[in-house]
Design an enzyme around this catalytic site. Structure first.
Site, PDB file in Angstrom:
ATOM      1  N   SER A 143     -13.420  -8.754   5.813  1.00 44.86           N
ATOM      2  CA  SER A 143     -12.039  -8.249   5.842  1.00 44.86           C
ATOM      3  C   SER A 143     -11.978  -6.742   6.089  1.00 44.86           C
ATOM      4  O   SER A 143     -11.156  -6.025   5.504  1.00 44.86           O
ATOM      5  CB  SER A 143     -11.305  -8.598   4.536  1.00 44.86           C
ATOM      6  OG  SER A 143     -11.246  -9.982   4.341  1.00 44.86           O
ATOM      7  N   ASP A 172      -6.028 -14.762   6.753  1.00 52.22           N
ATOM      8  CA  ASP A 172      -4.649 -15.202   6.516  1.00 52.22           C
ATOM      9  C   ASP A 172      -4.054 -15.982   7.691  1.00 52.22           C
ATOM     10  O   ASP A 172      -3.004 -16.609   7.534  1.00 52.22           O
ATOM     11  CB  ASP A 172      -3.752 -14.005   6.193  1.00 52.22           C
ATOM     12  CG  ASP A 172      -3.892 -13.551   4.746  1.00 52.22           C
ATOM     13  OD1 ASP A 172      -4.469 -14.315   3.941  1.00 52.22           O
ATOM     14  OD2 ASP A 172      -3.435 -12.448   4.414  1.00 52.22           O
ATOM     15  N   GLY A 195      -0.527 -11.875  -5.597  1.00 51.86           N
ATOM     16  CA  GLY A 195      -1.923 -11.495  -5.788  1.00 51.86           C
ATOM     17  C   GLY A 195      -2.201 -10.048  -5.419  1.00 51.86           C
ATOM     18  O   GLY A 195      -2.971  -9.362  -6.098  1.00 51.86           O
ATOM     19  N   SER A 212     -10.818  -8.045   0.044  1.00 55.76           N
ATOM     20  CA  SER A 212     -10.646  -6.628   0.363  1.00 55.76           C
ATOM     21  C   SER A 212      -9.616  -5.964  -0.543  1.00 55.76           C
ATOM     22  O   SER A 212      -9.573  -4.736  -0.647  1.00 55.76           O
ATOM     23  CB  SER A 212     -10.212  -6.467   1.822  1.00 55.76           C
ATOM     24  OG  SER A 212      -8.940  -7.075   2.026  1.00 55.76           O
ATOM     25  N   GLN A 213      -8.778  -6.763  -1.210  1.00 55.95           N
ATOM     26  CA  GLN A 213      -7.770  -6.178  -2.098  1.00 55.95           C
ATOM     27  C   GLN A 213      -8.413  -5.483  -3.296  1.00 55.95           C
ATOM     28  O   GLN A 213      -7.870  -4.506  -3.809  1.00 55.95           O
ATOM     29  CB  GLN A 213      -6.790  -7.253  -2.558  1.00 55.95           C
ATOM     30  CG  GLN A 213      -5.895  -7.760  -1.440  1.00 55.95           C
ATOM     31  CD  GLN A 213      -5.017  -8.912  -1.864  1.00 55.95           C
ATOM     32  OE1 GLN A 213      -4.980  -9.279  -3.039  1.00 55.95           O
ATOM     33  NE2 GLN A 213      -4.310  -9.489  -0.920  1.00 55.95           N
ATOM     34  N   ARG A 215       0.835  -1.199   0.000  1.00 54.89           N
ATOM     35  CA  ARG A 215       0.000   0.000   0.000  1.00 54.89           C
ATOM     36  C   ARG A 215       0.876   1.258   0.000  1.00 54.89           C
ATOM     37  O   ARG A 215       0.629   2.216  -0.744  1.00 54.89           O
ATOM     38  CB  ARG A 215      -0.924  -0.008   1.223  1.00 54.89           C
ATOM     39  CG  ARG A 215      -2.085  -0.991   1.106  1.00 54.89           C
ATOM     40  CD  ARG A 215      -2.723  -1.251   2.471  1.00 54.89           C
ATOM     41  NE  ARG A 215      -3.981  -2.014   2.351  1.00 54.89           N
ATOM     42  CZ  ARG A 215      -4.046  -3.321   2.158  1.00 54.89           C
ATOM     43  NH1 ARG A 215      -2.944  -4.030   2.023  1.00 54.89           N
ATOM     44  NH2 ARG A 215      -5.228  -3.936   2.082  1.00 54.89           N
ATOM     45  N   ARG A 238      -6.871 -16.962 -11.011  1.00 54.98           N
ATOM     46  CA  ARG A 238      -7.488 -16.226  -9.908  1.00 54.98           C
ATOM     47  C   ARG A 238      -8.372 -15.104 -10.465  1.00 54.98           C
ATOM     48  O   ARG A 238      -7.906 -14.261 -11.233  1.00 54.98           O
ATOM     49  CB  ARG A 238      -6.418 -15.670  -8.953  1.00 54.98           C
ATOM     50  CG  ARG A 238      -5.613 -16.775  -8.294  1.00 54.98           C
ATOM     51  CD  ARG A 238      -4.470 -16.238  -7.446  1.00 54.98           C
ATOM     52  NE  ARG A 238      -4.957 -15.558  -6.238  1.00 54.98           N
ATOM     53  CZ  ARG A 238      -4.151 -15.075  -5.298  1.00 54.98           C
ATOM     54  NH1 ARG A 238      -2.828 -15.180  -5.440  1.00 54.98           N
ATOM     55  NH2 ARG A 238      -4.650 -14.475  -4.231  1.00 54.98           N
TER      56      ARG A 238
END
EC number: 2.5.1.19
Length: 409
Positions: free
Chosen positions: A173, A292, A70, A146-147, A28, A99
């Site tokens: 998330s 995770d 990812g 949430s990504q 980020r 994915r």
């Protein structure tokens, strides 16, 4: 590389480990520093994912290969879509091309982006031609990775009209969304998260600032597991950590009390101590906000002979591997009574554990590291052990500091 693992002769452990910066925070921060050049970053993760992200941000054209990363795939999709004049083919490993990314691509194209699929619709590789995005409203399902959401939020302040993002349904998330918004706040960027709507105001520039990346709580989880499986009196100190962490996985400090692990905070560090506790035979936990650490918790339970029912795991199906099926396969090899659905894992109590089982890692760093603490209870082999470089390159060296026996086969 295959590694044979066995635990230290003395399982009363005492040592200090410095863990690299959080991969999630690092990626980020890297993207924000590309948007706002006055930002400096300290304690950046030395993971493969962070290196791939940093390299991708330096490109404006040609092929950008993010391998297994990812987070980089999702974040760079948003970044290149809004980078005027860029023209890239964003691709990755074979698993990455399996994915899904359609929800994010649809949202960006709705905002005016020019993203198309090179092969199968809904999946990488992506052809992205960057342009100015002037639309500022979009909707996304709330129960997705949430990504996808953070990819949009990170570029939002660089858009001329900012962004209003409506999340449809129950949000999962949330801590990862809050991490993203927390970093925006550190930069003086205004945002608002009310109900199911997130709005981010535009900001053309930010004042020079240094973002200090907290060490990775996901990486700390393996040491929580080691302490849980060790003797009473074991103490492991980890740095550098904050009590008011932005990371959702910091919930470890509450979760692991049931396993007899006490967490105390010092200056930029935590100390994990195994204390006497009343053993439980079964735990239930909703991990929708911290998926995770599901692998670590499941393996800890198995190692301690504790049953568990873990829910909120729907995002694990689309990670580096299908983590639920991978856990099912590998724990079964060790003798576990386990069953999984597409979003839950149930483990029965067990006192038997098979020896010298070879654990397959499925190109997934967390499979290797989550199973490693079981060396305190049985000897085992980790296949493709260097997959840990994705997030924690020093992992095996740090286990050796704790006197684990790590031998290459």
């Amino acid at each position: 590389m295959k590694l044979h693992l066995s635990g230290p002769e003395n399982t009363l452990l005492k040592d200090t480990i410095k863990i690299t910066g959080s991969k999630s925070e690092s990626n980020r921060s890297l993207l924000l520093s590309a948007l706002y050049p006055g930002i400096k970053i300290e304690n950046l993760s030395n993971s493969d994912d962070a290196q791939v992200m940093a390299a991708g941000l330096k490109q404006r054209e040609g092929t950008v290969d993010i391998h297994h990363a990812g987070t980089a795939m999702r974040f760079l999709t948003g970044y290149f879509a809004a980078l005027e004049g860029s023209d890239v083919l964003l691709t990755g490993s074979k698993r990455m091309t399996e994915r899904p990314i359609k929800i994010l691509v649809d949202a960006l194209n709705e905002l005016g982006a020019n993203i198309s699929y090179e092969k199968e619709e809904g999946y990488p590789p992506l052809r992205i031609k960057g342009k100015k995005l002037s639309k500022n409203r979009v909707r996304l399902p709330a129960n997705i990775s949430s990504q996808y959401i953070s990819s949009l939020l990170l570029i939002a302040p660089s858009l001329e009209n900012g962004l209003e993002l409506e999340l449809v349904g129950k949000i999962t998330s949330v801590p990862y969304i809050q991490m993203t918004l927390g970093l925006l706040t550190e930069l003086g960027i205004d945002s608002d998260f009310r109900g199911n709507t997130i709005s981010v105001k535009p900001k053309a520039s930010v004042n020079p600032v240094t973002l200090v990346v907290e060490s990775d709580w996901s990486s700390a989880s393996y040491f929580y597991s080691i302490v849980a499986l060790s003797e009473v009196g074991t103490e492991i100190t980890l740095s550098a950590y904050k009590e008011n962490s932005l990371q959702g996985d910091s919930v470890l400090k509450e979760i692991y009390t049931v396993f007899g692990v006490e967490t105390s905070f010092g200056e930029n560090r935590i100390t994990l101590k195994k204390v006497p506790n009343n053993p439980t035979s079964f735990i239930e936990r909703d991990l929708a906000n911290a998926p995770d650490i599901a692998q670590t918790i499941a393996v800890t339970c198995f190692g301690m002979g504790i049953g568990c029912h873990l829910t909120g795991l729907h995002t694990l199906k689309i990670k580096e591997t299908d983590r639920l099926e991978a856990l099912n396969t590998e724990l079964t090899k060790l003798g576990a009574d386990i069953s999984v659905t597409d979003k839950t894992l149930t483990l029965g109590t067990s006192t038997l554990m098979n020896k010298d089982v070879a654990i397959d890692t499925y190109n997934d760093h967390r499979m290797a590291m989550a199973f490693a603490p079981l060396a305190l209870r049985t000897s085992l082999v980790i296949n493709d052990a260097m997959v840990v470089t994705k997030s924690y390159p020093d992992f095996w060296n740090d286990l050796q500091k704790l006197h684990f026996k790590v031998r290459e086969l």
